[in-house]
Scaffold this motif. Structure first.
Motif, short mmCIF file in Angstrom:
data_model
loop_
_atom_site.label_atom_id
_atom_site.label_comp_id
_atom_site.label_asym_id
_atom_site.label_seq_id
_atom_site.Cartn_x
_atom_site.Cartn_y
_atom_site.Cartn_z
N TYR A 63 9.24 25.99 4.01
CA TYR A 63 10.41 25.57 4.79
C TYR A 63 10.29 26.11 6.21
O TYR A 63 10.13 27.31 6.44
CB TYR A 63 11.71 26.10 4.16
CG TYR A 63 12.90 26.01 5.08
CD1 TYR A 63 13.35 24.78 5.54
CD2 TYR A 63 13.56 27.16 5.51
CE1 TYR A 63 14.43 24.70 6.41
CE2 TYR A 63 14.64 27.10 6.37
CZ TYR A 63 15.06 25.86 6.82
OH TYR A 63 16.12 25.78 7.69
N SER A 75 14.14 19.86 6.50
CA SER A 75 13.23 19.36 5.46
C SER A 75 12.40 20.52 4.93
O SER A 75 12.16 21.50 5.63
CB SER A 75 12.31 18.27 6.01
OG SER A 75 11.45 18.78 7.00
N TYR A 76 11.99 20.41 3.70
CA TYR A 76 11.13 21.42 3.10
C TYR A 76 10.22 20.73 2.09
O TYR A 76 10.45 19.58 1.68
CB TYR A 76 11.96 22.52 2.42
CG TYR A 76 12.89 22.03 1.34
CD1 TYR A 76 12.44 21.86 0.03
CD2 TYR A 76 14.22 21.74 1.63
CE1 TYR A 76 13.28 21.40 -0.96
CE2 TYR A 76 15.07 21.29 0.63
CZ TYR A 76 14.61 21.12 -0.65
OH TYR A 76 15.45 20.66 -1.63
N LYS A 77 9.17 21.43 1.70
CA LYS A 77 8.23 20.94 0.70
C LYS A 77 8.01 22.02 -0.35
O LYS A 77 8.16 23.21 -0.06
CB LYS A 77 6.89 20.54 1.34
CG LYS A 77 7.00 19.32 2.27
CD LYS A 77 5.64 18.95 2.84
CE LYS A 77 5.75 17.72 3.73
NZ LYS A 77 4.43 17.32 4.29
N ILE A 116 2.93 17.63 -4.52
CA ILE A 116 3.78 18.07 -3.41
C ILE A 116 5.13 17.37 -3.52
O ILE A 116 5.20 16.13 -3.57
CB ILE A 116 3.14 17.78 -2.05
CG1 ILE A 116 1.76 18.45 -1.94
CG2 ILE A 116 4.04 18.26 -0.91
CD1 ILE A 116 0.99 18.05 -0.70
N TYR A 117 6.19 18.17 -3.53
CA TYR A 117 7.55 17.64 -3.51
C TYR A 117 8.06 17.67 -2.07
O TYR A 117 7.90 18.66 -1.37
CB TYR A 117 8.48 18.46 -4.39
CG TYR A 117 9.94 18.09 -4.27
CD1 TYR A 117 10.48 17.05 -5.01
CD2 TYR A 117 10.77 18.78 -3.38
CE1 TYR A 117 11.81 16.69 -4.88
CE2 TYR A 117 12.11 18.44 -3.25
CZ TYR A 117 12.62 17.40 -4.00
OH TYR A 117 13.94 17.07 -3.87
N SER A 118 8.70 16.59 -1.64
CA SER A 118 9.27 16.51 -0.29
C SER A 118 10.77 16.30 -0.41
O SER A 118 11.23 15.42 -1.16
CB SER A 118 8.65 15.37 0.50
OG SER A 118 9.34 15.17 1.73
N SER A 119 11.54 17.09 0.34
CA SER A 119 13.00 16.91 0.33
C SER A 119 13.40 15.60 0.98
O SER A 119 14.51 15.11 0.75
CB SER A 119 13.67 18.09 1.06
OG SER A 119 13.27 18.13 2.43
N LYS A 120 12.53 15.03 1.80
CA LYS A 120 12.84 13.75 2.46
C LYS A 120 12.87 12.60 1.44
O LYS A 120 13.71 11.71 1.51
CB LYS A 120 11.81 13.46 3.55
CG LYS A 120 11.89 14.40 4.75
CD LYS A 120 10.87 14.02 5.80
CE LYS A 120 10.95 14.94 7.01
NZ LYS A 120 9.95 14.59 8.05
N THR A 121 11.92 12.62 0.50
CA THR A 121 11.84 11.55 -0.49
C THR A 121 12.53 11.91 -1.80
O THR A 121 12.91 11.04 -2.58
CB THR A 121 10.38 11.20 -0.79
OG1 THR A 121 9.73 12.35 -1.37
CG2 THR A 121 9.64 10.83 0.49
N TRP A 151 8.06 14.00 -6.29
CA TRP A 151 6.74 14.60 -6.29
C TRP A 151 5.70 13.52 -6.04
O TRP A 151 5.84 12.39 -6.50
CB TRP A 151 6.43 15.26 -7.62
CG TRP A 151 7.24 16.49 -7.93
CD1 TRP A 151 8.41 16.54 -8.63
CD2 TRP A 151 6.93 17.83 -7.56
NE1 TRP A 151 8.86 17.83 -8.72
CE2 TRP A 151 7.96 18.65 -8.08
CE3 TRP A 151 5.89 18.42 -6.85
CZ2 TRP A 151 7.99 20.03 -7.90
CZ3 TRP A 151 5.90 19.79 -6.68
CH2 TRP A 151 6.94 20.59 -7.19
N GLU A 198 -2.84 18.18 4.23
CA GLU A 198 -2.88 18.27 2.76
C GLU A 198 -4.29 18.50 2.26
O GLU A 198 -4.78 17.79 1.37
CB GLU A 198 -2.24 17.04 2.13
CG GLU A 198 -0.76 16.90 2.46
CD GLU A 198 -0.09 15.73 1.76
OE1 GLU A 198 -0.79 15.02 0.98
OE2 GLU A 198 1.12 15.53 1.96
#
Length: 426
Positions: free
Chosen positions: A180, A187-189, A207-212, A215, A257
């Motif tokens: 974060y 946003s965070y991952k 990878i998890y994204s708070s935007k989407t 995972w 990544e």
């Protein structure tokens, strides 16, 4: 002030009392004018509010609609979080709070993690810029752990969805960590590394994204002939890094990544030629945008430490501080013990090589905290039954907490997390 004027009215209306009452009326008028000036000047009000603790910010949102809008605006939140202060450490296993300011001790920020009705209880996995990555206390067969992102100040939390791949993936998770960075928008991952037995030495990443809110499986994977130890990951400068435990350590660059090679301090490489593994450093962590690695300066100088700082492009390290804890060991001779006590089995114990008179030296570096000024930088050092704040530049130190013997062995490097106040909403 009104009570003072009431007392004057009850007395004889002398010229002196009339003069005093006139002064009080004028003082009240000036005070109201000053308050109105501050309240109507957002820039001045912001500068004052930025210096208050987070709990005050949350309370002041109820003063008026104007204040609520000002304190909820993302521009204010970003400024506040960037100057937010790390006030102490939280030992998650024992629920022990370690305040950095011994004179102004505050109550524990977390009495318990009950923000979500998890029947198995919740533990802290990692802290990142004020947000906590948490997980279920108990690993449940066929389901694994449930994971959460939690702000302990605002009490806001998010329940992460299960990683993709079902039980076959969840039971082989080797690492999960939060990334974060204070940004606009928020946003965070979350990075998850797993190694299915069927693939032997190959590790995979999700990878998890708070935007989407989902995972995704990363294209990157890597293999290693030896089991790679993933300790508590550190998010710094767009990457997740781990304390080096081999001569070919890696870090994960979130921008592209991909895994990249993490260099070691030159002194470490020179002393470890021909070895496959390295000792886990005394300390590995970030403070105010600086990544630090702490190692023993010389094998025969048990209280001399080198503090290295990594270059911003991840290309190497430079020696930032040289720390001498000799004076600390004189004041607290319990740092030198004649034998390894069973309670110290999991701790950092350094032994000398003279077998005729063996000695053991016990201490841990729990944190390296950079200050606003260089002279304010300090270490948090744990010795038997005590936690010490040690100023790196002037070599002064003071006791910040006495701990019961029962806590020994339970406040380890991986179980200690910073408490940083952030008012971020996500």
């Amino acid at each position: 002030m009104s009570s003072s004027r009431a007392k004057i009215k009850k007395t004889q209306n002398t010229p002196r009392n009339c003069l005093l009452e006139a002064y009080l009326v004028d003082y009240d008028h000036q005070l109201n004018q000053s308050a109105a000036l501050i309240g109507s000047n957002d820039d001045l009000l912001t500068e004052i509010l930025l210096r208050l603790p987070a709990i005050s910010i949350l309370r002041f949102k109820s003063v008026s609609k104007h204040w609520r809008a000002l304190l909820s605006h993302r521009q204010f939140t970003l400024r506040y979080d960037r100057v937010s202060i790390c006030r102490g450490l939280y030992a998650s296993f024992s629920h022990l709070y370690i305040p950095f300011d011994a004179e102004n001790k505050s109550s524990p920020p977390l009495s318990k993690l009950d923000f979500y009705p998890d029947p198995n209880g919740i533990r802290i996995i990692q802290q990142c810029n004020g947000l906590l990555l948490c997980g279920s206390n108990v690993w449940i067969p066929r389901r694994g752990c449930r994971y959460y992102v939690f702000n302990p100040v605002t009490k806001q939390h998010v329940v992460l969805p299960m990683v993709r791949g079902g039980w076959k993936v969840r039971k082989h998770i080797r690492f999960i960590g939060l990334a974060y960075r204070q940004s606009d928008p928020v946003s965070y991952k979350v990075v998850c590394i797993f190694r299915p037995k069927r693939d032997g030495e190959v590790f995979y990443i999700q990878i998890y994204s708070s935007k989407t809110g989902e995972w995704k499986i990363a294209n990157e994977s890597f293999s290693t002939p030896h089991y790679r130890r993933f300790g508590e990951g550190v998010y710094w400068n767009g990457a997740i890094l781990w304390p080096p435990s081999c001569l070919d350590p890696l870090y994960f660059d979130l921008n592209v990544e991909k895994f990249k090679k993490l260099p070691l301090p030159s002194a470490s490489v020179a002393s470890l030629e021909g070895l496959d593994l390295v000792d886990i450093p005394f300390y590995f962590g970030e403070s105010r945008g600086h990544l630090h690695l702490v190692e023993l300066a010389h094998p025969e100088k048990h209280f001399h430490l080198n503090v290295y700082e990594m270059l911003c492009d991840h290309s190497g390290w430079f020696l930032k501080y040289q720390v001498d804890l000799d004076e600390l060991s004189i004041t607290y001779p319990e740092m030198i013990i004649s034998y390894a006590h069973p309670s110290f089995k999991q701790m950092k114990i350094i032994s000398n090589q003279d077998l005729s008179s063996p000695k053991y030296y016990f201490y841990e570096v729990l944190d390296v905290v950079r200050g606003d000024k260089e002279e304010d930088t300090f270490m948090v050092v744990r010795i038997p039954s005590k936690i010490i704040r040690y100023n790196i530049l002037d070599k002064s130190f003071k006791l910040i907490l006495d701990i019961d013997f029962k806590f020994l062995g339970r406040i380890g490097y991986n179980g200690v997390h910073r408490y940083i106040e952030t008012i971020t909403s996500f």
